[in-house]
Design a protein around this motif. Structure first.
Motif, PDB file in Angstrom:
ATOM      1  N   ASP B 147      12.710  29.382  -9.801  1.00  0.00           N
ATOM      2  CA  ASP B 147      13.636  30.321  -9.673  1.00  0.00           C
ATOM      3  C   ASP B 147      12.861  30.346  -7.940  1.00  0.00           C
ATOM      4  O   ASP B 147      12.688  29.778  -7.455  1.00  0.00           O
ATOM      5  N   PRO B 148      14.024  30.986  -7.134  1.00  0.00           N
ATOM      6  CA  PRO B 148      13.936  31.334  -5.484  1.00  0.00           C
ATOM      7  C   PRO B 148      12.321  31.722  -5.475  1.00  0.00           C
ATOM      8  O   PRO B 148      11.903  32.433  -6.076  1.00  0.00           O
ATOM      9  N   PRO B 149      12.086  31.155  -4.246  1.00  0.00           N
ATOM     10  CA  PRO B 149      10.997  31.322  -3.869  1.00  0.00           C
ATOM     11  C   PRO B 149      10.495  33.126  -3.555  1.00  0.00           C
ATOM     12  O   PRO B 149      11.364  33.738  -2.571  1.00  0.00           O
ATOM     13  N   PRO B 150       9.726  33.667  -4.360  1.00  0.00           N
ATOM     14  CA  PRO B 150       8.906  35.052  -4.405  1.00  0.00           C
ATOM     15  C   PRO B 150       8.290  35.143  -2.817  1.00  0.00           C
ATOM     16  O   PRO B 150       8.244  34.392  -2.109  1.00  0.00           O
ATOM     17  N   ASP B 151       8.914  36.686  -2.531  1.00  0.00           N
ATOM     18  CA  ASP B 151       8.180  36.995  -1.194  1.00  0.00           C
ATOM     19  C   ASP B 151       8.608  36.968   0.377  1.00  0.00           C
ATOM     20  O   ASP B 151       7.781  35.630   1.141  1.00  0.00           O
ATOM     21  N   PRO B 171       6.651  28.830  -5.562  1.00  0.00           N
ATOM     22  CA  PRO B 171       7.592  29.774  -7.017  1.00  0.00           C
ATOM     23  C   PRO B 171       6.137  29.207  -8.168  1.00  0.00           C
ATOM     24  O   PRO B 171       5.543  28.415  -8.218  1.00  0.00           O
ATOM     25  N   PRO B 172       5.425  30.546  -8.657  1.00  0.00           N
ATOM     26  CA  PRO B 172       4.245  31.120  -9.334  1.00  0.00           C
ATOM     27  C   PRO B 172       4.909  30.659 -10.689  1.00  0.00           C
ATOM     28  O   PRO B 172       4.066  30.243 -11.087  1.00  0.00           O
ATOM     29  N   ALA B 173       5.830  30.395 -11.194  1.00  0.00           N
ATOM     30  CA  ALA B 173       5.901  29.941 -12.290  1.00  0.00           C
ATOM     31  C   ALA B 173       5.538  27.879 -12.323  1.00  0.00           C
ATOM     32  O   ALA B 173       5.322  27.831 -14.102  1.00  0.00           O
ATOM     33  N   LEU B 174       5.754  27.087 -11.774  1.00  0.00           N
ATOM     34  CA  LEU B 174       5.098  25.818 -11.167  1.00  0.00           C
ATOM     35  C   LEU B 174       4.020  26.141 -10.683  1.00  0.00           C
ATOM     36  O   LEU B 174       3.453  24.426 -10.075  1.00  0.00           O
ATOM     37  N   LYS B 175       3.346  26.917 -10.254  1.00  0.00           N
ATOM     38  CA  LYS B 175       1.814  27.043  -9.868  1.00  0.00           C
ATOM     39  C   LYS B 175       1.268  25.478 -10.532  1.00  0.00           C
ATOM     40  O   LYS B 175       0.329  25.139  -9.821  1.00  0.00           O
ATOM     41  N   ASP B 176       0.666  25.760 -12.461  1.00  0.00           N
ATOM     42  CA  ASP B 176       0.386  24.826 -12.928  1.00  0.00           C
ATOM     43  C   ASP B 176       0.440  23.595 -12.826  1.00  0.00           C
ATOM     44  O   ASP B 176      -0.220  22.594 -13.795  1.00  0.00           O
ATOM     45  N   PHE B 177       1.692  23.058 -12.035  1.00  0.00           N
ATOM     46  CA  PHE B 177       2.704  21.997 -12.463  1.00  0.00           C
ATOM     47  C   PHE B 177       2.090  20.873 -11.395  1.00  0.00           C
ATOM     48  O   PHE B 177       2.042  21.422 -10.113  1.00  0.00           O
ATOM     49  N   LEU B 178       2.351  19.614 -11.480  1.00  0.00           N
ATOM     50  CA  LEU B 178       1.840  18.978 -10.386  1.00  0.00           C
ATOM     51  C   LEU B 178       3.609  18.470  -9.562  1.00  0.00           C
ATOM     52  O   LEU B 178       4.296  17.880 -10.466  1.00  0.00           O
ATOM     53  N   PHE B 179       4.195  18.862  -8.318  1.00  0.00           N
ATOM     54  CA  PHE B 179       5.058  18.240  -8.403  1.00  0.00           C
ATOM     55  C   PHE B 179       4.852  18.621  -6.798  1.00  0.00           C
ATOM     56  O   PHE B 179       4.063  18.865  -5.731  1.00  0.00           O
ATOM     57  N   ARG B 223      15.532  28.835  -0.602  1.00  0.00           N
ATOM     58  CA  ARG B 223      15.664  28.025  -1.852  1.00  0.00           C
ATOM     59  C   ARG B 223      14.443  27.138  -2.041  1.00  0.00           C
ATOM     60  O   ARG B 223      13.754  26.143  -0.734  1.00  0.00           O
ATOM     61  N   CYS B 224      13.942  26.468  -2.771  1.00  0.00           N
ATOM     62  CA  CYS B 224      13.623  25.752  -3.150  1.00  0.00           C
ATOM     63  C   CYS B 224      13.741  24.380  -4.406  1.00  0.00           C
ATOM     64  O   CYS B 224      14.582  24.586  -4.977  1.00  0.00           O
ATOM     65  N   ASN B 225      13.039  23.433  -3.771  1.00  0.00           N
ATOM     66  CA  ASN B 225      13.950  22.011  -5.018  1.00  0.00           C
ATOM     67  C   ASN B 225      12.069  21.582  -5.196  1.00  0.00           C
ATOM     68  O   ASN B 225      11.826  20.746  -4.618  1.00  0.00           O
TER      69      ASN B 225
END
Lengths: 203, 337
Positions: B147-151, B171-179, B223-225
């Protein structure tokens, strides 16, 4: 005699108002509904013809008029009958039309799957025919008139037309045109008949 | 006109059917009445679909879209079916949620495996034939977007009339993943359609835009990649742009520069050499004056003070915790800077 109120408000909820005024209001409402549905039925017919391709809709196009089980066009002598008798015939036709319109809609969903507006109009017309038929029966009930003798089962008529509609594509198109035309004829006939009873009408 | 003994007819050079329900072939009697009719479906078999592209939102699903062969114009109802299977084992599966991002797209919502390649293709079928696309092979981890960066917040930088500060959240949806995350910022003046892009923000979650026009409303998007998830070597897929956030730079009496900083593309050259020289000067000062607190920040604070007091650029005033800065400036500077 069953009293079905259809989609109209019940003016008899206020018992202080004269029953005659209630009846008059009911007739007027039903007449307005029939007038509106006549306009919708015209639009449905135009939309239907447009999606079947030429020569449907061309001037002079005179397709065969296949019989529709359980439903015929208003008889030439219909306008000469007493109003209650006319309304009984109107109600009977409006009761048979919804399943026929459903059959047409299902066939058109196969033939013209992207014609969303046509499919929506066919679906709406089935519901509207059912509502108008119920409203006409409510008027008949308020008039103290019998709703009439045994009628052909709508399901049987629908099954017959469904069998016919599964044949060739061209015959299915012609049959659908016939049903939409009959719908328009009966809705406009109902409007005219109710107009005889409505305030300001000849009755 | 046909005679009574005609039993067959050939129709040539027909155009494609104009409606989905087919063209009507009608047989008339001499008096014009219709004796019979039939329907013709005139069209083309489908050509091979191509240009399949897929992406996964937060590794939870897969959406694919494709281009129909011959631009989709077969004049007949043509069914497109997206198929997929695990490359090394498994049966063919058929996507069921179509038209999610356009007419030729499909969404697979769940039950997708990671760390193993999928084969994906599109089959097109109509009454005249069928065609199959080339097979696309991919690993879900290589086509992740988010998702686009929030806030996203855009605010002024004190009284500086040519700068805006942009902050956002990962992006909070990926907070548990290493990237690793790359971000891009784009901004434009309120009444312009031309965006300027800042694309080397790397994995910061803030950026300062400089060299902006004073007293001007700017719209900003981020935006985020999310690349490199679980070690993926692929480039990653950019998210959508965040909703535009607006802010205005303070007004100024002086005409301001027109370009941008934070390394935007297309910035005016006039701000570049000044800041480069200043950077070199500060680097020299740090090296020779033993002062570690000199920075652009002090320079910006000085500029803010200048604008407030409306004095000329030659007045100096030092702030901060670097007492040697004033003394260092009094030194004779070497020729090489």
């Amino acid at each position: 005699m069953s009293r079905r109120e259809g989609s109209l408000e019940d003016p008899q909820a206020d018992s202080s108002v004269s029953p005659l005024l209630h009846l008059e209001a009911k007739i007027q409402q039903t007449h307005s509904l029939a007038r509106l549905l006549t306009k919708y039925a015209e639009q449905l017919l135009q939309e239907y013809v447009q999606h079947q391709g030429d020569p449907f809709g061309l001037p002079g196009f005179s397709p065969p008029r296949p019989p529709v089980a359980g439903l015929s066009a208003p008889a030439p002598g219909h306008a000469g009958l007493p109003v209650p008798e006319r309304l009984r015939l109107d109600a009977a036709a409006l009761a048979v039309l919804p399943p026929l319109l459903d059959v047409v809609r299902r066939r058109q969903a196969e033939l013209n799957p992207r014609a969303a507006r046509l499919l929506r109009r066919l679906e709406d017309s089935a519901r509207q025919a059912r509502a108008l038929g119920a409203a006409v029966e409510a008027v008949l009930g308020a008039l103290g008139a019998e709703t009439g003798g045994p009628r052909p089962e709508p399901a049987a008529a629908a099954a017959a037309i469904a069998a016919a509609a599964t044949g060739g594509v061209f015959p299915a198109k012609v049959l659908g045109l016939r049903v939409c035309s009959l719908y328009l004829e009966w809705v406009s006939r109902t409007e005219a008949d109710l107009g005889q009873l409505a305030p300001g009408g000849p009755a | 006109m046909l005679n009574a003994s005609t039993l067959a007819l050939a129709l040539a050079n027909l155009n494609g059917s104009r409606q989905q329900s087919g063209d009507n072939l009608v047989c008339h009697a001499r008096d014009g009445s219709i004796l019979a009719g039939s329907c013709l479906y005139v069209g083309l078999p489908p050509e091979k679909p191509f240009n399949i592209s897929c992406w996964s939102k937060n590794m939870k699903d897969l959406t694919c879209r494709w281009t129909p062969g011959a631009h989709g114009e077969t004049f007949l109802h043509t069914n497109y079916s997206l198929k997929y299977k695990l490359r090394w084992y498994g049966q063919d599966n058929t996507c069921e949620e179509y038209h999610t991002v356009g007419p030729h797209s499909c969404h697979i919502p769940k039950d997708l495996a990671l760390f193993t390649p999928y084969e994906i293709w599109v089959e097109a079928t109509n009454r005249l034939g069928s065609a199959r696309s080339d097979v696309l092979t991919l690993d879900i981890l290589d086509v992740v977007t988010t998702d686009p960066p929030p806030d996203v917040h855009v605010s002024r930088v004190g009284g500086l009339e040519d700068q805006l500060s942009v902050r956002w959240v990962s992006p909070p949806a990926l907070k548990d993943f290493l990237f690793q995350a790359k971000y891009q910022i784009r901004y434009r003046v309120e009444d312009s359609v031309d965006w300027k892009v800042v694309d080397d923000v790397s994995n910061q979650t803030s950026c300062r835009l400089a060299g902006l026009k004073p007293g001007t409303v700017y719209f900003v998007q981020v935006r985020c990649n999310p690349f490199g998830i679980y070690g993926s070597k692929k480039a990653g897929i950019w998210s959508e742009w965040s909703h535009p956030t607006a802010a205005s730079t303070p007004r100024s009496e002086r005409p301001g520069p027109g370009g941008g900083a934070c390394e935007p593309r297309g910035s005016e050259p006039s701000s570049g050499p000044v800041r480069r020289e200043l950077k070199q000067f500060l680097g020299w000062l740090k090296k020779h004056a033993y002062c570690s607190n000199l920075s652009f920040r002090l320079y910006d604070q000085w500029r803010a003070w200048m604008q407030k007091s409306h004095k000329t650029r030659n007045q100096h005033r030092t702030r901060g915790s670097c007492p040697r800065a004033e003394g260092a400036r009094r030194e004779v500077l070497p020729d090489k800077l």
